[in-house]
Design a protein around this motif. Sequence first.
Motif, short mmCIF file in Angstrom:
data_model
loop_
_atom_site.label_atom_id
_atom_site.label_comp_id
_atom_site.label_asym_id
_atom_site.label_seq_id
_atom_site.Cartn_x
_atom_site.Cartn_y
_atom_site.Cartn_z
N GLY A 46 0.96 -1.18 -0.11
CA GLY A 46 -0.07 -0.15 0.15
C GLY A 46 0.99 1.18 0.01
N ILE A 47 0.38 2.35 -0.67
CA ILE A 47 1.07 3.64 -0.55
C ILE A 47 -0.27 4.56 -0.46
N PRO A 48 -0.27 4.75 0.93
CA PRO A 48 -1.42 5.46 1.48
C PRO A 48 -0.93 7.06 1.22
N THR A 49 -2.24 7.70 1.23
CA THR A 49 -1.92 9.17 1.05
C THR A 49 -2.86 9.99 1.98
N ILE A 50 -3.78 9.34 2.60
CA ILE A 50 -4.74 10.02 3.44
C ILE A 50 -4.61 9.13 4.79
N PRO A 51 -5.05 9.66 5.98
CA PRO A 51 -4.92 8.95 7.31
C PRO A 51 -5.75 7.54 7.35
N ASP A 52 -7.02 7.82 6.51
CA ASP A 52 -7.56 6.32 6.66
C ASP A 52 -6.79 5.12 5.75
N GLN A 53 -6.33 5.64 4.80
CA GLN A 53 -5.45 4.45 4.01
C GLN A 53 -4.06 4.13 4.82
N ASP A 54 -3.60 5.16 5.69
CA ASP A 54 -2.43 4.85 6.37
C ASP A 54 -2.87 3.97 7.62
N PHE A 55 -3.84 4.32 8.19
CA PHE A 55 -4.47 3.07 9.19
C PHE A 55 -4.74 1.83 8.55
N ASN A 56 -5.30 1.76 7.39
CA ASN A 56 -5.67 0.55 7.01
C ASN A 56 -4.43 -0.39 6.75
N MET A 57 -3.34 0.47 6.25
CA MET A 57 -2.08 -0.39 5.91
C MET A 57 -1.30 -0.61 7.22
#
Length: 410
Positions: A329-340
């Motif tokens: 994963g390459i997260p760019t928002i907090p939700d995505q970072d949380f998921n990863m």
Amino acid sequence: MRILCLPYTPTLSHVSRLLVVARALRDRGHEVLFAGSGPDTKSHFIEEEGFATLPFYQIDPKDLFGRIRDGKMRFVAEDELEKMILSDREIYREVNPDLVLSDGRFSSMISAGIEKIAHAAIVNVSSTEYRALPYVPFFERLPEKLARRLDPLNLWLEMQLFDTVANAFKKWSKKHSLAKTVTATNCLTGNDLTLMADIEDYFPTRHLPFDYHYVGPLTWQKGVPLPDWWPPQTAGKSLIYITMGTTWVGGSFENLYNLVRDQGLAAIITTGGQLKDAAARGLKTVPGEVYLEEFIAGEEAMKVCDLVVCHGGNGTIYQALEQGRPIIGIPTIPDQDFNMRRVEALGLGIKVAPADLEKNPQQLFAAIRRVLDTPSYREKALAFSKKLQGLNPAEKAADLIEHQFSRKAP
């Protein structure tokens, strides 16, 4: 029942989950309408499914996601929230729904409460006040066992801080003496029913109330015909499926395309409508190396690939895990970072920070090699896929909605 669906239509993720449930409800004889039509939205997917759509006010995604990516807790201005609430109420008067069903519409809890209309919402566990894992890990530098013991304090602190800074929601709750206080933390949930598009093994909860229910991942399949080149030919090379959703900011498809070819891998890359000038840039399908499409049947691509590279969105992660595929994963928002962070904790994949990727694009391919060369990632993803079999989330969501609201409809 007449059901009005309120998604945030600039992003496909908030449209697709509602579509899955809306189809199930329509098949049961309910009248289902959507709001959110307009240019630069994903409303055409709704219309292609045969649902009527109405216009209403939405915040420009560049403004909304810009604030979120910049770490601004006050992610919505007070005048924007007021416009959203007024727009909601105008549609309620026009449609006269028995039920409002929302996904990503953070004004709907307030507007439905003011108008005293039944309200349900589809959310990720991360968008509830009952999540068991911190959204912002204040104590991550401490030893793991100590940090976990401090999770309750972490959760209390992050919610207090968020709700205090983004206090427009509480102001509206107080102004209209709403039965349920709306906060920045809970603004995406339902007044009467909250459907969590997760499973507990992936995102646990604590102290869950009776009107919150896990339904499982609501993954939607767009009826995209397979391209003429299908199936992909790889000449024995590992096949990577790269899909960055419809709102990837800060990344370069052109860089990904060139790096895939340089690394001797094979890849399917979908741009999600974000790259309109691919041909002008010389980006095209090269059989055996890279297959470039705007959209593709995601489930089919997941089945044939060896791993998935994505932005860390909940829907894409679940799609990959349903097929037993590990994730980068390459997260760019907090939700995505949380998921990863959760993906990494479960041993299902690796997170690559966008800033690190920008400095050294080779880091992505080091991560790809690590996942491909470490059997445990694939083994754990295959084991996790068994937890997702036989859930039938759309039907469960429809059952819960009918049980909660059908008896109340006139």
